[in-house]
Design an enzyme around this catalytic site. Structure first.
Site, PDB file in Angstrom:
ATOM      1  CB  ALA A   6      -0.961  -0.006   1.179  1.00  0.00           C
ATOM      2  CG  LEU A   7       4.546   0.546  -1.885  1.00  0.00           C
ATOM      3  CD1 LEU A   7       5.629   0.366  -2.937  1.00  0.00           C
ATOM      4  CD2 LEU A   7       5.122   0.313  -0.486  1.00  0.00           C
ATOM      5  CG  HIS A  66       5.910   3.138   1.613  1.00  0.00           C
ATOM      6  ND1 HIS A  66       4.553   3.354   1.609  1.00  0.00           N
ATOM      7  CD2 HIS A  66       6.161   2.361   2.698  1.00  0.00           C
ATOM      8  CE1 HIS A  66       4.008   2.737   2.639  1.00  0.00           C
ATOM      9  NE2 HIS A  66       4.962   2.131   3.319  1.00  0.00           N
ATOM     10  CG  LEU A  73       2.547  11.219   3.237  1.00  0.00           C
ATOM     11  CD1 LEU A  73       3.355  10.943   1.971  1.00  0.00           C
ATOM     12  CD2 LEU A  73       1.131  11.634   2.863  1.00  0.00           C
ATOM     13  CB  SER A 100      -0.903   2.308   4.452  1.00  0.00           C
ATOM     14  OG  SER A 100       0.362   2.259   3.831  1.00  0.00           O
TER      15      SER A 100
END
Length: 287
Positions: A38-39, A43, A191, A193
Site C-alpha cells: 500500500a505504498l 515509502h 503520510l 497507509s
C-alpha cells in the site's frame, strides 16, 4: 499503466537468496526497504534514499500476520500490489521480494522469536500486545534473507525505529540503518497507509496531531510542563480526535522523561480518528 518495466517479483526465500548471491558476486551493494505494501510518497522517499546508498535496491512487500493482534483486522489491511509495482517500476527498482505467508512461516509462526522487551509492551505495544515481537522477528528474517548493507526505516514509527536499531546493535547484525524523515501532507499530517480509511471530515480533524506536536516543539524551551500543556491544549480543541496518549521519551532509552528533564527527547502522540488509529512524533530539545 506504467511505461517503465516493473520490478522482478521474487516470491521464494531461495529465489531471493539466489538474486542476492548474484548481485554480491558482481560486487554490488544492496539496500533493503521493508514494507507492508500500500505504498505512498513516504515509502518512495525510502526508495529514493536507497538509490543514493547502494547499487541495488530491494523492496519487500509482506503483510506480516505475526505483528497483527487478535483485535486487529489483518484482512482489512490495504493490499495494492499492482499499483505498488507500477510505482516501484517508475522508480527503477529492480527487485521486489513478495513472499506468501506460507513461504515465510512454512510451519506457522516461528517457535523462535525476538523479544522487544519492556519497551515493546509500552505505548504502541500496550495497545497492540506482541506487535513489536512480530516486527522484530520478521525484520530479522528479512535481513537474513536479503543480506543488505543498508536498510531503511522511517522516523514516523519512532518506537519501531528505536527497537529495530537496538536489535541491530544487540545482535551485531552487519547492516547500516538509514533513518528516513517523516513525509507529510501540506497541512502536516504524516503520510500513512491508514489515512485512506479517513473520510473528508476525519481527514481534516487528523491534522491536529501534527499541530499538537508543533505546539509542543515550540514550547520546548520553556520546559517539560510547557511541552505537555501546549500539546494537550491543541488536542483538546478537536472533538473528532480521541487521544490515546501523548508522552515525551528519552531518545536513548525510550522511557518517559522525569519531571524537570532537560535534553533531547521525542514527543509521541497516538489517537483514534473515527475507527482509524494514527500515530506521529517529533524530536525536540527540552530546555
Amino acid at each position: 499503466m506504467s511505461s517503465h518495466p516493473r520490478p522482478q517479483v521474487i516470491e521464494t526465500v531461495a529465489g531471493m537468496r539466489d538474486v542476492v548471491a548474484h548481485e554480491r558476486a558482481a560486487g554490488r551493494t544492496i539496500a533493503l526497504t521493508p514494507t507492508l505494501g500500500a505504498l505512498h510518497q513516504g515509502h518512495l522517499a525510502h526508495v529514493e534514499r536507497a538509490a543514493e546508498l547502494a547499487d541495488v535496491r530491494i523492496v519487500s512487500i509482506f503483510v506480516n500476520p505475526t505483528q497483527f493482534g487478535a483485535n486487529e483486522d489483518l484482512d482489512k489491511y490495504p493490499r495494492t500490489m499492482d499499483e505498488d509495482l507500477d510505482m516501484l517500476g517508475e522508480m527503477g527498482v529492480p527487485y521486489v521480494f513478495a513472499p506468501s505467508v506460507e513461504e515465510m512461516y512454512p510451519k506457522g509462526p516461528t517457535s523462535t522469536t525476538i523479544s522487544a522487551g519492556q519497551i515493546g509492551t509500552m505505548f504502541e505495544g500496550k495497545t497492540r500486545p506482541g506487535h513489536f515481537d512480530g516486527v522484530l522477528t520478521v525484520v530479522a528474517k528479512l535481513l537474513a534473507i536479503t543480506s543488505p548493507q543498508f536498510v531503511t526505516f522511517g522516523q514516523k514509527d519512532a518506537q519501531q525505529l528505536f527497537l529495530v536499531r537496538r536489535m541491530i546493535t544487540d545482535l551485531n547484525i552487519p547492516v547500516q540503518l538509514e533513518i528516513i524523515e517523516t513525509v507529510r501532507e501540506e497541512d502536516g499530517l504524516a503520510l500513512s497507509s491508514r489515512n485512506q480509511f479517513l473520510d473528508a471530515h476525519q481527514r481534516e480533524a487528523a491534522s491536529i496531531l501534527s499541530t499538537a506536536l508543533n505546539a509542543a516543539t515550540s514550547a520546548a524551551d520553556s520546559g517539560l510542563d510547557a511541552v505537555i500543556a501546549a500539546a494537550q491544549g491543541a488536542l483538546m480543541g478537536e472533538s473528532g480526535v480521541e487521544l490515546d496518549y501523548f508522552t515525551v521519551v528519552d531518545t536513548d532509552t525510550f522511557m518517559p522523561v522525569p519531571d524537570g528533564y532537560r535534553g533531547p527527547a521525542v514527543a509521541l502522540v497516538a489517537a483514534r480518528v473515527g475507527e482509524t488509529r494514527l500515530i506521529d512524533n517529533a524530536t525536540l530539545y527540552v530546555g
